[in-house]
Design a protein around this motif. Structure first.
Motif, short mmCIF file in Angstrom:
data_model
loop_
_atom_site.label_atom_id
_atom_site.label_comp_id
_atom_site.label_asym_id
_atom_site.label_seq_id
_atom_site.Cartn_x
_atom_site.Cartn_y
_atom_site.Cartn_z
N LEU A 222 0.85 -1.20 0.00
CA LEU A 222 0.00 0.00 0.00
C LEU A 222 0.89 1.24 0.00
CD1 LEU A 222 -2.82 -0.95 2.53
CD2 LEU A 222 -2.90 -0.98 0.03
N THR A 223 0.98 1.87 -1.17
CA THR A 223 1.87 3.03 -1.33
C THR A 223 1.19 4.23 -1.98
OG1 THR A 223 2.59 2.16 -3.48
CG2 THR A 223 3.92 1.55 -1.54
N ALA A 224 -0.08 4.13 -2.29
CA ALA A 224 -0.76 5.18 -3.06
C ALA A 224 -1.15 6.41 -2.23
CB ALA A 224 -1.99 4.61 -3.76
N GLU A 225 -1.22 6.26 -0.89
CA GLU A 225 -1.61 7.40 -0.04
C GLU A 225 -1.24 7.10 1.40
OE1 GLU A 225 -1.88 10.56 0.79
OE2 GLU A 225 -3.27 10.78 -0.89
N PHE A 226 -1.09 8.16 2.17
CA PHE A 226 -0.85 8.03 3.61
C PHE A 226 -2.18 7.78 4.31
CE2 PHE A 226 2.62 10.87 2.27
CZ PHE A 226 3.72 10.16 2.74
N PRO A 227 -2.31 6.71 5.10
CA PRO A 227 -3.56 6.47 5.83
C PRO A 227 -3.94 7.62 6.77
CG PRO A 227 -2.22 4.49 5.84
CD PRO A 227 -1.37 5.58 5.26
N ALA A 228 -2.97 8.32 7.31
CA ALA A 228 -3.26 9.42 8.23
C ALA A 228 -4.10 10.52 7.58
CB ALA A 228 -1.96 10.01 8.78
N LEU A 229 -4.05 10.64 6.27
CA LEU A 229 -4.86 11.66 5.60
C LEU A 229 -6.35 11.47 5.89
CD1 LEU A 229 -5.10 14.08 3.72
CD2 LEU A 229 -5.10 12.48 1.79
N ALA A 230 -6.78 10.23 5.99
CA ALA A 230 -8.19 9.95 6.30
C ALA A 230 -8.56 10.51 7.67
CB ALA A 230 -8.47 8.45 6.26
N ALA A 231 -7.68 10.35 8.65
CA ALA A 231 -7.94 10.90 9.99
C ALA A 231 -7.99 12.42 9.95
CB ALA A 231 -6.89 10.41 10.97
N ARG A 232 -7.10 13.03 9.20
CA ARG A 232 -7.13 14.50 9.06
C ARG A 232 -8.47 14.95 8.50
NH1 ARG A 232 -3.56 15.50 12.42
NH2 ARG A 232 -1.38 15.29 11.86
N LYS A 233 -8.97 14.23 7.51
CA LYS A 233 -10.26 14.58 6.91
C LYS A 233 -11.42 14.39 7.87
CE LYS A 233 -9.02 13.85 2.13
NZ LYS A 233 -9.65 13.70 0.84
N LEU A 234 -11.23 13.54 8.91
CA LEU A 234 -12.26 13.32 9.93
C LEU A 234 -12.17 14.31 11.08
CD1 LEU A 234 -12.32 9.41 10.16
CD2 LEU A 234 -14.14 10.91 9.32
N GLY A 235 -11.22 15.25 11.01
CA GLY A 235 -11.12 16.27 12.04
C GLY A 235 -9.98 16.12 13.01
N PHE A 236 -9.05 15.21 12.76
CA PHE A 236 -7.89 15.02 13.63
C PHE A 236 -6.82 16.06 13.29
CE2 PHE A 236 -10.18 11.24 14.22
CZ PHE A 236 -9.62 10.45 15.20
N HIS A 237 -7.18 17.35 13.37
CA HIS A 237 -6.28 18.41 12.92
C HIS A 237 -5.11 18.67 13.86
CE1 HIS A 237 -9.07 19.14 9.73
NE2 HIS A 237 -10.05 19.32 10.60
N ASP A 238 -5.33 18.56 15.18
CA ASP A 238 -4.24 18.83 16.11
C ASP A 238 -3.82 17.58 16.90
OD1 ASP A 238 -6.52 18.67 17.64
OD2 ASP A 238 -6.23 20.55 18.70
N VAL A 239 -4.11 16.41 16.34
CA VAL A 239 -3.70 15.14 16.93
C VAL A 239 -2.43 14.67 16.20
CG1 VAL A 239 -4.33 12.72 17.29
CG2 VAL A 239 -6.09 14.51 17.48
N PRO A 240 -1.38 14.35 16.93
CA PRO A 240 -0.18 13.82 16.27
C PRO A 240 -0.48 12.46 15.59
CG PRO A 240 0.35 14.58 18.47
CD PRO A 240 -1.15 14.56 18.36
N LEU A 241 -0.15 12.38 14.31
CA LEU A 241 -0.36 11.17 13.52
C LEU A 241 0.95 10.84 12.81
CD1 LEU A 241 -3.65 12.27 11.68
CD2 LEU A 241 -3.49 10.99 13.83
N ILE A 242 1.20 9.55 12.64
CA ILE A 242 2.37 9.13 11.87
C ILE A 242 2.05 7.84 11.13
CG2 ILE A 242 3.46 7.80 13.73
CD1 ILE A 242 6.16 9.07 12.72
N CYS A 243 2.66 7.69 9.96
CA CYS A 243 2.50 6.47 9.16
C CYS A 243 3.85 5.79 8.99
CB CYS A 243 1.96 6.81 7.77
SG CYS A 243 0.35 7.59 7.75
#
Length: 119
Positions: A52-73
């Motif tokens: 799976l290399t087409a996108e970062f999974p964390a982008l989905a969380a950002r779109k759900l409102g995880f704007h100030d939550v630290p995320l890493i892939c």
């Protein structure tokens, strides 16, 4: 208390839409089943199988409102014969739930990964 919540989903293909859609479903289910808001989430670690290399999974969380939550892939280790196209996550959350009441979420083909805790 701080708790860790695990989850995984098998996505249909290595394309942006499949990764975002699957990760969105996984994150939404974890949040709903554990009655969480983004304010409860400390951080989330996402992993994806090497196919799976087409996108970062964390982008989905950002779109759900995880704007100030630290995320890493990161990439899962490439174990021969492992289930393909899997996004996993470990979320660290603040909750009053006892450990036994945490709902770990495994969806689609990823149910096979942890039948002992999948709900």
């Amino acid at each position: 208390m701080v708790r860790a919540i695990r989850g995984a989903i098998q996505v249909g293909a290595n394309d942006r839409d499949s990764i975002i859609e699957g990760t969105t479903e996984l994150v939404a289910q974890i949040m709903a089943r554990n009655e969480l808001t983004t304010d409860d989430v400390i951080s989330v670690l996402f992993t994806a199988t090497p196919d799976l290399t087409a996108e970062f999974p964390a982008l989905a969380a950002r779109k759900l409102g995880f704007h100030d939550v630290p995320l890493i892939c990161t990439t899962e280790i490439d174990v021969p014969g492992a289930l393909p196209r899997v996004v996993r996550l470990m979320a660290h959350v603040e909750t009053d739930r006892p450990r036994a009441a945490i709902q770990h979420v495994y969806l689609r083909g990823a149910v096979a990964l942890r039948q002992d805790i999948a709900q």
